[in-house]
Motif scaffolding. Structure first.
Motif: not given
Length: 364
Positions: A278-284
């Motif tokens: 895991v390197k790139k993380v999206a959040v909402l």
């Protein structure tokens, strides 16, 4: 300081024009001219929060979620919404809600999640459409710089981290003043030609009134020629969700442990693990299942959100991991964000962080 003054400060961070159409934001209860004794910041406004405001001598509640969402035809106290509104009115307490205006802010809800998770190089996940306008006007060459200055002061010409942005082109304009006109330059009944500067500036839709007021007030002509266009340009500063990177990659299980700890989640519901770093993380924050496709398209390894339904977990399609930590859990730090912001903007003023736990979901 009045309720209206506090609202103006909040709208510098999250203009109400940036809220979603379905939402109910701004001053929901109270008089904007009322003097504020103290501000209580909360995630939700419930009866217990109004009681807390009374106990802490705060006559303005700044709430993330709006207590009034649909229309109220009667206020008789028959449900929790009506009881809360009644209690606030009886005790002369104003309620201001910020909700999706703050969701869409570059420094809002999702930026706070990124901060807590330690993400860097953050960008908007789903840019909000129809937020950028373009103004074109024509002004005598000698007056162009003066007019541009006033337009900049009104909020025009800001693009990302740059300000005072414009484009100008010189040419010749012509007009014939009619019988009832009062021309600044030229004579009634005669065609006049004038060396003019064509000025182009962009601005946020939320600044339109100020920009057009500045144009009309400072343009030398009696009749101002101007055009306003709605642009489709990608807005890098306004929109739903964010995507960023961990400073150091980690395994999926390590990230889920990190997520659960830093976001104080009771449980993490997640889709199938892919056995990938895991390197790139999206959040909402909040109900974010509608952004699953956007998170996949952006190349997220994990998408952190809430309120994901059973079949929506399938939409990960083994291209990323969907991690649902709960609605309250994704938004719980929002009130800290607002307290910090208001404290910087209004130092030496009574701004309180609500201690009421308003999460309606309990875990056994």
């Amino acid at each position: 300081m009045t309720v209206g003054s506090v609202a103006q400060i909040l709208e510098e961070l999250a203009p109400l024009d940036h809220a979603e159409d379905f939402d109910n934001v701004g001053l929901l209860v109270g008089d904007s001219a009322m003097e504020v004794n103290g501000i209580l910041v909360t995630l939700d406004t419930l009866e217990c929060v109004v009681d807390e405001a009374i106990a802490k001598d705060c006559n303005l509640i700044v709430s993330f979620h709006p207590i009034i969402f649909g229309g109220l035809k009667k206020i008789t106290g028959k449900n929790y919404v009506e009881r809360t509104v009644l209690k606030a009115i009886r005790n002369n307490i104003a309620i201001y809600a910020i909700h999706t205006a703050l969701d869409n802010s570059f420094n809002g809800v999702n930026a706070k999640i990124c901060e807590v998770l330690g993400l860097i190089n953050n960008e908007i996940l789903i840019p909000k459409k129809d937020t950028i306008r373009k103004l074109t006007t024509y002004v005598p060459v000698a007056e162009a710089e003066k007019l541009k200055k006033k337009l900049f002061e009104a909020g025009a010409g800001n693009i990302g981290n740059y300000s005072h942005c414009s484009f100008t082109l010189e040419g010749t304009g012509s007009y014939k003043a009619g019988e009832n006109s009062n021309p600044t330059i030229g004579e009634i009944g005669k065609t006049h030609s004038e060396r003019e500067t064509m000025v182009h500036v962009t601005y946020l839709r939320s600044s339109e009134r100020n920009v057009l007021d500045a144009l009309m007030t400072n343009h030398p002509y009696e009749e101002v020629a101007y055009e306003v266009y709605s642009l489709e340009n990608r807005n890098q500063q306004i929109g739903m969700g964010m995507i960023g990177e961990l400073e150091e990659g980690m395994s999926e299980t390590s990230f889920l442990e990190h997520l659960k700890k830093t976001m104080k989640a009771q449980v993490v519901r997640h889709s199938n693990l892919r056995d990938s770093p895991v390197k790139k993380v999206a959040v909402l924050g909040g109900s974010g299942a509608f952004a699953i496709g956007a998170a996949k398209a952006a190349g997220a390894d994990v998408f952190v959100t809430a309120d994901v339904k059973y079949h929506q977990f399938y939409e990960a399609e083994n291209k990323m991991v969907i991690a649902d930590i709960g609605h309250f859990e994704t938004e719980q730090f929002t009130k800290n964000l607002l307290v910090d912001y208001l404290t910087k903007k209004i130092p030496n003023f009574a701004i309180r962080l609500s201690e009421s736990i308003t999460n309606p979901i309990k875990y056994f």
